[in-house]
Design a protein around this motif. Sequence first.
Motif, PDB file in Angstrom:
ATOM      1  N   CYS A  36      -5.056 -11.136  -7.858  1.00  0.00           N
ATOM      2  CA  CYS A  36      -4.604 -10.422  -9.052  1.00  0.00           C
ATOM      3  C   CYS A  36      -3.429  -9.502  -8.770  1.00  0.00           C
ATOM      4  O   CYS A  36      -2.807  -8.981  -9.708  1.00  0.00           O
ATOM      5  N   LEU A  37      -3.098  -9.269  -7.502  1.00  0.00           N
ATOM      6  CA  LEU A  37      -1.959  -8.413  -7.140  1.00  0.00           C
ATOM      7  C   LEU A  37      -1.321  -8.959  -5.881  1.00  0.00           C
ATOM      8  O   LEU A  37      -2.012  -9.311  -4.922  1.00  0.00           O
TER       9      LEU A  37
ATOM     10  N   PRO B 130      -6.995  -4.287 -16.652  1.00  0.00           N
ATOM     11  CA  PRO B 130      -5.974  -4.675 -17.632  1.00  0.00           C
ATOM     12  C   PRO B 130      -4.808  -3.710 -17.743  1.00  0.00           C
ATOM     13  O   PRO B 130      -3.668  -4.126 -17.966  1.00  0.00           O
ATOM     14  N   GLN B 131      -5.043  -2.403 -17.560  1.00  0.00           N
ATOM     15  CA  GLN B 131      -3.986  -1.418 -17.746  1.00  0.00           C
ATOM     16  C   GLN B 131      -3.550  -0.747 -16.451  1.00  0.00           C
ATOM     17  O   GLN B 131      -2.605   0.048 -16.457  1.00  0.00           O
ATOM     18  N   SER B 132      -4.206  -1.026 -15.346  1.00  0.00           N
ATOM     19  CA  SER B 132      -3.847  -0.394 -14.073  1.00  0.00           C
ATOM     20  C   SER B 132      -4.242  -1.298 -12.915  1.00  0.00           C
ATOM     21  O   SER B 132      -5.115  -2.158 -13.048  1.00  0.00           O
ATOM     22  N   ALA B 133      -3.597  -1.080 -11.793  1.00  0.00           N
ATOM     23  CA  ALA B 133      -3.894  -1.849 -10.578  1.00  0.00           C
ATOM     24  C   ALA B 133      -3.633  -0.954  -9.373  1.00  0.00           C
ATOM     25  O   ALA B 133      -2.729  -0.111  -9.392  1.00  0.00           O
ATOM     26  N   LEU B 134      -4.420  -1.147  -8.328  1.00  0.00           N
ATOM     27  CA  LEU B 134      -4.335  -0.307  -7.130  1.00  0.00           C
ATOM     28  C   LEU B 134      -4.193  -1.178  -5.893  1.00  0.00           C
ATOM     29  O   LEU B 134      -4.944  -2.133  -5.704  1.00  0.00           O
ATOM     30  N   LEU B 135      -3.229  -0.829  -5.043  1.00  0.00           N
ATOM     31  CA  LEU B 135      -3.116  -1.393  -3.698  1.00  0.00           C
ATOM     32  C   LEU B 135      -3.278  -0.245  -2.724  1.00  0.00           C
ATOM     33  O   LEU B 135      -2.527   0.731  -2.770  1.00  0.00           O
ATOM     34  N   ARG B 136      -4.289  -0.335  -1.845  1.00  0.00           N
ATOM     35  CA  ARG B 136      -4.553   0.726  -0.863  1.00  0.00           C
ATOM     36  C   ARG B 136      -4.385   0.164   0.544  1.00  0.00           C
ATOM     37  O   ARG B 136      -4.978  -0.855   0.898  1.00  0.00           O
ATOM     38  N   LEU B 137      -3.567   0.842   1.354  1.00  0.00           N
ATOM     39  CA  LEU B 137      -3.343   0.486   2.752  1.00  0.00           C
ATOM     40  C   LEU B 137      -3.968   1.552   3.639  1.00  0.00           C
ATOM     41  O   LEU B 137      -3.967   2.738   3.291  1.00  0.00           O
TER      42      LEU B 137
ATOM     43  N   LEU C 123       5.955  -7.466 -17.901  1.00  0.00           N
ATOM     44  CA  LEU C 123       4.693  -8.124 -17.568  1.00  0.00           C
ATOM     45  C   LEU C 123       4.903  -9.636 -17.507  1.00  0.00           C
ATOM     46  O   LEU C 123       5.654 -10.203 -18.313  1.00  0.00           O
ATOM     47  N   GLY C 124       4.218 -10.273 -16.575  1.00  0.00           N
ATOM     48  CA  GLY C 124       4.395 -11.707 -16.390  1.00  0.00           C
ATOM     49  C   GLY C 124       5.497 -12.053 -15.422  1.00  0.00           C
ATOM     50  O   GLY C 124       5.713 -13.233 -15.124  1.00  0.00           O
ATOM     51  N   SER C 125       6.203 -11.029 -14.895  1.00  0.00           N
ATOM     52  CA  SER C 125       7.235 -11.248 -13.880  1.00  0.00           C
ATOM     53  C   SER C 125       6.909 -10.387 -12.675  1.00  0.00           C
ATOM     54  O   SER C 125       5.935  -9.625 -12.671  1.00  0.00           O
ATOM     55  N   SER C 126       7.714 -10.501 -11.644  1.00  0.00           N
ATOM     56  CA  SER C 126       7.590  -9.651 -10.466  1.00  0.00           C
ATOM     57  C   SER C 126       8.832  -8.775 -10.357  1.00  0.00           C
ATOM     58  O   SER C 126       9.849  -9.043 -11.005  1.00  0.00           O
TER      59      SER C 126
ATOM     60  N   PHE D 273       0.294  -7.505 -11.951  1.00  0.00           N
ATOM     61  CA  PHE D 273      -0.407  -8.038 -13.119  1.00  0.00           C
ATOM     62  C   PHE D 273      -0.022  -9.498 -13.353  1.00  0.00           C
ATOM     63  O   PHE D 273       1.060  -9.943 -12.971  1.00  0.00           O
ATOM     64  N   ASN D 274      -0.923 -10.239 -13.995  1.00  0.00           N
ATOM     65  CA  ASN D 274      -0.658 -11.608 -14.452  1.00  0.00           C
ATOM     66  C   ASN D 274      -0.193 -12.546 -13.337  1.00  0.00           C
ATOM     67  O   ASN D 274       0.732 -13.335 -13.510  1.00  0.00           O
ATOM     68  N   VAL D 275      -0.838 -12.446 -12.186  1.00  0.00           N
ATOM     69  CA  VAL D 275      -0.528 -13.369 -11.076  1.00  0.00           C
ATOM     70  C   VAL D 275      -1.180 -14.712 -11.370  1.00  0.00           C
ATOM     71  O   VAL D 275      -2.382 -14.782 -11.651  1.00  0.00           O
ATOM     72  N   MET D 276      -0.410 -15.766 -11.316  1.00  0.00           N
ATOM     73  CA  MET D 276      -0.908 -17.104 -11.612  1.00  0.00           C
ATOM     74  C   MET D 276      -0.947 -17.946 -10.341  1.00  0.00           C
ATOM     75  O   MET D 276       0.066 -18.061  -9.636  1.00  0.00           O
ATOM     76  N   GLU D 277      -2.120 -18.494 -10.032  1.00  0.00           N
ATOM     77  CA  GLU D 277      -2.315 -19.388  -8.886  1.00  0.00           C
ATOM     78  C   GLU D 277      -1.879 -18.751  -7.579  1.00  0.00           C
ATOM     79  O   GLU D 277      -1.428 -19.421  -6.657  1.00  0.00           O
TER      80      GLU D 277
END
Length: 465
Positions: A287-288, A322-329, A380-383, A410-414
């Motif tokens: 998803c990210l 849906p409205q937020s995403a987290l990447l933790r290192l 959204l839908g792009s990088s 967001f919106n990662v496909m395959e």
Amino acid sequence: MTRAEAPCPGVCSTCGRWSALLLPGFQQAFSLVLLLLLPPPPPLPPRRRLLCGIMVCFRFSPVPGSGLVLLCLVLGAVSSYALELNLTDSGKATCLYAKWQMNFTIRYETTSKSYKTVTVSDLSTATYNGSACGEDQNGPKIAVQFGSGFSWVVNFTKEGSTYSIDGISFSYNISDNTTFPDAKDKGILTVYDPVRFRIPLNNIFRCNSLSTLEKDDVVQYYWDVHLQAFVQNGTVSTKEFLCEKDRTSTTVAPVTPTTTPASTTTPIPKEKPEVGSYSVNNGNGTCLLATMGLQLNITDEKVASIININPNTTDFTGNCHPQSALLRLNSSNVKFLDFVFAVKNENRFYLKEVNMSMYLVNGSVFSIANNNLSYWDAPLGSSYMCNKEQTVSVSGAFQINTFDLRVQPFNVMEGKYSTAQDCSADDDNFLVPIAVGAALAGVLILVLLAYFIGLKRHHAGYEQF
């Protein structure tokens, strides 16, 4: 009750900045002409907030069955609280010892059918009602209550020559409008994780690395954990049982500070950091996605440090909503480095928040947080992609340099990146209004010159008459 103030561990500062809001179309271009004619505004003074560590200790009278003799709460910078608990039995012998740090992120649905995420990290009001050494029927237990309706309980069991962290439950009152504004649901919600982690008896469990538990809409974060249940003969063991992350990572030994005056000169920049690939998975797959080289610029007590993140020794985790995403290192010296993305206007995403805590070479902890950023903006839908070096300014004391950056939260496909918006396009878009503004300025100058020349000739005609 005793109270002792600890020396302040550091200063967190946030620098104010001017920002220009430009109008669309020709108005934007003409505003640039006006900006060229007007003198620059005076710089805003930096805003500084001093966050000092405080240790508060409480001494209680013994309680029949199990006495809570000493409880210390260490308040650190940026709402980071280390909890320390020493439980004793009726004979005043230590039966359970624990010292740890934790915080929580909770996602909830609002009455408008959108989703919000809150972070709970202020444990300054913690109480320990219900904590017990245990007996024949029931094992030891740590119970913590804090904030407005939060409770956290961990149970322990013993079997043969080992003891177990049996399960962890976390409860929160979603009816609290201050913490959960506009929450759709009401009442107290509880999540339970059957940890079932075994530790040899007469060993103290240690895990300095970051550990996470994710259940339903709650993510629990733990680090700097030192724990021993079923303490033998009232003495906490010096024999450590390390968690897997601490065993596989190389811990950097702290450097003893010397009396040599600290240098305030800027260090020589390190070589370009290695580019790492990171991802977050949920129940439906990836998803990210994030690919980037990271370089941390830290100024602590006037000493500047530049640290490259090594992706080969860095762990990563996170979550997607849906409205937020987290990447933790996190790694052996980085307790956590959070990149929090958000959706705006229902059609774009951006980097909204960065939180970081890490061990410095002198053994101190540097922590910083900023939830009011606006970087890496894309539909959204792009990088979002930027191959050139970029700087994310988190505060006056902490910046992140990125290299060969590409992110899609967001919106990662395959499991693959979508079409990228390149940061160079931003530069090109910015050149257009500048060019139009310069052209308008030229036209304005020509009109003024023609007017004055015509006016001069008109006066000359009157004089000849």
